[in-house]
Motif scaffolding. Structure first.
Motif, PDB file in Angstrom:
ATOM      1  N   LEU A   1      38.218  46.471  37.815  1.00 29.83           N
ATOM      2  CA  LEU A   1      38.253  46.817  39.238  1.00 29.83           C
ATOM      3  C   LEU A   1      37.902  45.614  40.100  1.00 29.83           C
ATOM      4  O   LEU A   1      38.567  45.342  41.106  1.00 29.83           O
ATOM      5  N   HIS A   2      36.887  44.868  39.711  1.00 31.20           N
ATOM      6  CA  HIS A   2      36.520  43.669  40.478  1.00 31.20           C
ATOM      7  C   HIS A   2      37.672  42.658  40.489  1.00 31.20           C
ATOM      8  O   HIS A   2      37.925  42.017  41.517  1.00 31.20           O
ATOM      9  N   GLN A   3      38.364  42.517  39.377  1.00 33.63           N
ATOM     10  CA  GLN A   3      39.508  41.600  39.337  1.00 33.63           C
ATOM     11  C   GLN A   3      40.604  42.065  40.297  1.00 33.63           C
ATOM     12  O   GLN A   3      41.206  41.253  41.014  1.00 33.63           O
ATOM     13  N   GLU A   4      40.858  43.371  40.311  1.00 34.57           N
ATOM     14  CA  GLU A   4      41.879  43.904  41.204  1.00 34.57           C
ATOM     15  C   GLU A   4      41.485  43.713  42.667  1.00 34.57           C
ATOM     16  O   GLU A   4      42.309  43.330  43.505  1.00 34.57           O
ATOM     17  N   LEU A   5      40.226  43.962  42.998  1.00 33.57           N
ATOM     18  CA  LEU A   5      39.774  43.797  44.379  1.00 33.57           C
ATOM     19  C   LEU A   5      39.851  42.332  44.804  1.00 33.57           C
ATOM     20  O   LEU A   5      40.146  42.032  45.972  1.00 33.57           O
ATOM     21  N   ASN A   6      39.590  41.424  43.881  1.00 33.08           N
ATOM     22  CA  ASN A   6      39.715  39.999  44.203  1.00 33.08           C
ATOM     23  C   ASN A   6      41.168  39.633  44.491  1.00 33.08           C
ATOM     24  O   ASN A   6      41.452  38.859  45.420  1.00 33.08           O
ATOM     25  N   ARG A   7      42.110  40.215  43.728  1.00 27.97           N
ATOM     26  CA  ARG A   7      43.529  39.968  44.000  1.00 27.97           C
ATOM     27  C   ARG A   7      43.923  40.512  45.377  1.00 27.97           C
ATOM     28  O   ARG A   7      44.718  39.895  46.097  1.00 27.97           O
ATOM     29  N   ILE A   8      43.350  41.648  45.743  1.00 25.20           N
ATOM     30  CA  ILE A   8      43.643  42.223  47.063  1.00 25.20           C
ATOM     31  C   ILE A   8      43.134  41.297  48.165  1.00 25.20           C
ATOM     32  O   ILE A   8      43.824  41.061  49.162  1.00 25.20           O
ATOM     33  N   ARG A   9      41.959  40.735  47.999  1.00 23.83           N
ATOM     34  CA  ARG A   9      41.428  39.790  49.000  1.00 23.83           C
ATOM     35  C   ARG A   9      42.319  38.565  49.104  1.00 23.83           C
ATOM     36  O   ARG A   9      42.554  38.046  50.197  1.00 23.83           O
TER      37      ARG A   9
END
Length: 265
Positions: free
Chosen positions: A186-194
């Motif tokens: 999830l943290h990896q996905e949120l970083n991609r969103i940023r």
């Protein structure tokens, strides 16, 4: 011609007849947005219940303020609109977003959602979708794990990492087996969103066969709401409509926070 009887509806597996609560739920779910205005025939068609049954239940819901009845037909009442957050702090967001949501739907003919975070869940404040709305299993006031939706992930991306840990440290239950199930992922996905300046995607995570693109509406202290477009996962042109979602989120931000809108990115 097929005649729909009261107890034949959605009971193809031999299960027990629909209860009153189940029939009431089908009727309330027929209203696919806060602004939905439906005739008796439209409610009966969407709920797949006999017209006489729908009329009787609607009259009871009107008396209890779950539904309102006016010259045009029926719409959700104050009690239904109060579920999942009520007006507490969200009336201004809904008002600012309403014309933008309608315009976004007219531009794309896709289902538009407006949602807010409540803990680890996203709560739908509005849904506009026309004929396609019934193909997306969501409703105003409904709740869904935030990490399973594009609008929810777009909001989570603007929380501090420790805030995300606090929300999901106890475990993650998704809507489908396509949803993220690991906190590190999830943290990896949120970083991609940023890195995409707040643009979030999901395919089959909130519902099988549904794909969405979303963006967050942010205030000075973090995410205020999430905006998303949804459609058929096989045909939805997510990349093509993504700029429209971003611009819609910016427009709502400028309305809510004029001092921040110019610098939104």
């Amino acid at each position: 011609m097929t005649v729909v009887t009261e107890y034949a509806v959605r009971n193809d597996t031999g299960a027990a007849p629909l209860s009153m609560i189940e029939r009431m739920t089908l009727i309330l779910d027929a209203f696919d947005g806060r602004s939905a205005r439906l005739t008796l025939a439209e409610v009966a068609s969407r709920a797949r219940l006999p017209r006489s049954t729908v009329h009787r239940i609607l009259e009871s819901l009107v008396k209890l303020n779950w539904v309102e009845h006016a010259s045009f037909g029926y719409r959700l009442g104050r009690r239904a609109l109060g579920i999942g957050g009520g007006d507490g702090g969200h009336a201004g967001v809904r008002e600012a977003a309403a014309p933008v949501l309608h315009e976004l739907h007219l531009q794309t003919r896709m289902v538009v959602h407006l949602s807010v975070l409540d803990g680890h869940e996203a709560v739908y404040l509005d849904k506009i979708g026309g004929p396609l709305a019934s193909s997306v299993p969501s409703r105003v006031g409904g709740r869904v794990p935030a990490h399973s939706t594009a609008g929810g992930k777009a909001m989570l991306a603007w929380l501090a990492p420790e805030g995300v840990d606090a929300l999901f440290g106890g475990g993650m239950n998704g809507c489908t087996d396509q949803a993220i199930s690991d906190l590190g992922a999830l943290h990896q996905e949120l970083n991609r969103i940023r890195q995409r300046r707040g643009l979030a995607f999901e395919r089959g995570e909130s519902a099988r066969g549904v794909a969405c693109v979303g963006a967050g509406i942010r205030g000075q202290d973090g995410p205020v709401a999430g905006l998303s477009l949804c459609g058929d996962a096989r045909t939805a042109p997510l990349e093509r409509v993504a700029p429209l979602v971003v611009e819609a989120a910016r427009e709502i931000t400028r309305t809510l926070f004029p001092e921040l809108g110019r610098g939104w990115n």
